[in-house]
Enzyme design. Structure first.
Site, PDB file in Angstrom:
ATOM      1  N   GLU A 289     -20.978   8.732  11.712  1.00  0.00           N
ATOM      2  CA  GLU A 289     -20.641   7.411  11.170  1.00  0.00           C
ATOM      3  C   GLU A 289     -21.338   7.185   9.818  1.00  0.00           C
ATOM      4  OE1 GLU A 289     -18.431   5.373  11.543  1.00  0.00           O
ATOM      5  OE2 GLU A 289     -19.159   3.469  10.770  1.00  0.00           O
TER       6      GLU A 289
ATOM      7  N   GLY B  44       5.337  -0.907   7.257  1.00  0.00           N
ATOM      8  CA  GLY B  44       5.674   0.137   8.223  1.00  0.00           C
ATOM      9  C   GLY B  44       6.331   1.300   7.493  1.00  0.00           C
TER      10      GLY B  44
ATOM     11  N   TRP C  67       0.893  -1.157   0.000  1.00  0.00           N
ATOM     12  CA  TRP C  67       0.000   0.000   0.000  1.00  0.00           C
ATOM     13  C   TRP C  67       0.931   1.207   0.000  1.00  0.00           C
ATOM     14  CZ3 TRP C  67      -1.259   4.198   3.242  1.00  0.00           C
ATOM     15  CH2 TRP C  67      -2.513   4.777   3.026  1.00  0.00           C
TER      16      TRP C  67
END
Ligand code: M6R
Length: 609
Positions: A482, A101, A74
């Site tokens: 939401e 990471g 990603w």
């Protein structure tokens, strides 16, 4: 975020690794790659785009070998491209590495390595790890890895292969998730459990800077000083079926429909139907502790943050303790006022969200008591907080969180009510009302799900809109947040959530003919106020979709469409109001032809800042 799978064993590695990567697709990615040790050397194949592109490339030139690492990337540093995909290697291709990471000091390391003659072919931070391993390699890859991680700042889960050590898969993690799978015919590393579940339910959970040296027969775990670390085996209690679609077109719909069960499971572990108490015994919140607490921070990201907004309303209303609800990425850098009289509650589905984890660590450093509300058992946040409340939502695969949100809300209601009871603010009578309403929520949700076809029709009617406002007051506002997040995540339609009373202070300027306003009006006490706000936007040409409770039919005077919720005590309607919001986002996304479970640019578990 990036996904890592590694295997060493008796079987061909490539198909095991590809299948493992597919189980991690939900994490979000834009390219993928694989490295196999085929005894004569390390062969790497990597490509931009979906895993099927990688499969295609592998089918053209299969690499034999029983040891390998694989990765879904990603993009963070450098665009998605073949060159930037992992694995990365040193110049002689004797070392290969996959990484999840961010190496924060990679620019500095890159300059240093360039001065020593290293050449870089990608824009990634990870490539410095491959060259550092090369620099430190003096015939022992574990020593090289220890030397390398001593130079790294930031977060990493790494899988490493070395040509000259053809039986070993080496791995280490810091602030990025990584598990070790203990198999019968080989061993594994992976970013998450579904990748190995077909092969084993026995795992080791690595802690920061623990290094795993893995062969077909053995797993040795050491610390950075090469001391042996003894680990307990962690047994996974759920199976692969729970992480598969079970006939549903999308994980998201399956997970929406699982909510009656998820809510019941999460509730029943703490509140028995015939009991007059909430069981939070192992969470240390007795009266003495609570009397010392003068402030609560509730910290989370994304959907979990929307739960803490509900939590703020609940705890302040029920337990009269001041609560600050805050997104973790802000909390961690703004020097909040925390001491031993502060309670910090963090919420996270994955238990691995980098910002939430950092917020938790900050709170602990300042001596606060910490509670985690977490879904993934054994995740880093779950392990690091003082006390843990596990939501029992099961594995959530769709990037857009649905069932985890409902389970987190249940946890929030239970914790709020428990604190209020401990502080003496809830009478027995009120508790009985509270308990009975909560125990009915699962059936209430089932009832709403029966209206799915009507909600689908409404979604079809509004799917072409380009701007949506979600408005509400009090708990209805928390729910509106939401609804708005879900819509933007999977339909890519611009939407905003506003406190209904705030609209006239600016945002109402954006309302014009056919702007869709979703009005949440479930709170009896605030119903008239929200009605007035809906009238204001109606007068300016908005189309109104209202979500309210049965008995409030007068809303039809202003709304173009209405979704009614079953009656319950007003304080619980937030749990119910969100269900139609989820279905609206889901159906709009399906009808617009989007990839519902893997929306663009998003990752399931955000393990980097
Ligand atoms: O795993 P967490 O609950 O910590 O994740 C937090 C957010 O990244 C997550 O809720 C995200 O906003 C989801 N995509 C929401 O659907």
């Amino acid at each position: 975020m990036c996904g890592i799978v590694g295997y060493v064993g008796k079987k061909q590695a490539d198909s095991i690794l590809i299948e493992g990567l597919k189980k991690l697709e939900y994490r979000g990615y834009d390219s993928s790659g694989i490295a196999i040790h085929n005894l004569s050397g390390i062969k790497i194949i990597k490509t931009n785009g979906r895993i099927k592109n990688l499969e295609q490339r592998i089918s053209e030139k299969r690499i034999e070998g029983c040891l390998g690492i694989a990765h879904t990337r990603w993009a963070t540093h450098g665009k998605p491209s073949d060159e930037n995909s992992h694995p990365h290697s040193n110049k002689s291709s004797t070392i290969a590495v996959v990484h999840n990471g961010i190496i924060e000091n990679y620019m500095e390391l890159k300059e240093k390595l360039k001065e020593q003659g290293y050449e870089f072919i990608s824009e990634t931070d990870t490539e410095v790890v491959a060259h550092l391993l090369d620099l430190h390699y003096k015939g022992n890859i574990v020593d090289a890895l220890i030397g390398t991680i001593k130079e790294l700042k930031g977060s990493y889960a790494l899988g490493v292969l070395c040509k000259d050590e053809p039986d070993k898969l080496i791995s280490v993690r810091k602030d990025s998730p990584l598990i070790i799978g203990i198999g019968k015919e080989g061993n594994f590393i992976a970013s998450d459990i579904p990748a190995v579940l077909e092969h084993t339910k026995d795992l080791y959970l690595l802690s920061d800077n623990e290094i795993a040296i893995i062969t077909e027969q053995n797993i040795e775990i050491i610390d950075i000083n090469k001391n042996k670390v003894d680990k307990e085996i962690f047994k996974v209690t759920w199976d692969l079926v729970s992480a598969e679609k079970a006939g549903y077109e999308h994980f998201m719909l399956k997970e929406i429909e699982e909510q009656p069960k998820v809510v019941k499971d999460t509730l029943y572990q703490r509140l028995k139907p015939d009991s007059n108490k909430i069981n939070l015994d192992e969470i240390n919140l007795d009266k003495e502790v609570l009397d010392k607490i003068n402030k609560i921070y509730m910290v989370a990201c994304g959907t979990a943050y929307n739960v803490v907004v509900v939590g703020k309303y609940l705890i302040e209303r029920l337990a009269r303790i001041p609560v600050v609800a805050e997104v973790a990425s802000e909390f961690r850098y703004r020097d909040p006022i925390i001491d031993s009289d502060t309670l910090v509650i963090v919420i996270s589905q994955s238990g691995e969200t980098a910002d939430t984890l950092a917020a938790l660590r900050l709170a602990k450093e300042h001596g606060a008591r910490t509670i985690g509300i977490v879904n993934v058992v054994g995740s880093t946040i779950a392990r690091e907080c003082d006390d843990i409340f596990y939501t029992l939502a099961g594995p959530e695969i769709a990037v857009a969180s649905t069932k985890a949100y409902s389970a987190q809300l249940i946890a929030m209601y239970l914790v709020s009510c428990y604190i209020a009871m401990q502080k003496g603010y809830i009478s027995d009578e009120e508790f009985t009302m509270f308990r009975n309403s909560l125990l009915n929520i699962s059936d209430n949700i089932k009832q709403i799900l029966k209206d799915e076809n009507k909600i689908k029709e409404i979604s079809n009617k509004y799917k072409e809109c380009s701007n949506v406002f979600y408005i509400g007051r009090g708990l209805d506002y928390a729910v509106a947040k939401e609804g708005s997040l879900k819509l933007k995540e999977i339909t890519y339609i611009h939407s905003e959530a506003y406190e209904a009373g705030e609209l006239k202070h600016g945002p109402i300027a954006l309302i014009h003919d056919n702007t869709l306003v979703v009005g949440i009006a479930t709170d009896e006490n605030l119903f008239e106020k929200t009605m007035n706000n809906l009238k204001e936007v109606k007068a300016r040409g908005a189309k109104i979709l209202a979500i309210t409770i049965l008995g409030k039919e007068e809303i039809m005077d202003v709304a173009d469409d209405v979704i009614y919720l079953p009656k319950t005590e007003w304080i619980f309607t937030s749990i119910l109001a969100n269900i139609p919001q989820q279905l609206i986002a889901y159906y709009m996304s399906v009808l617009l032809g989007h990839d519902v479970d893997k929306p663009r640019n998003l990752a399931k578990s955000v393990t980097v800042e």
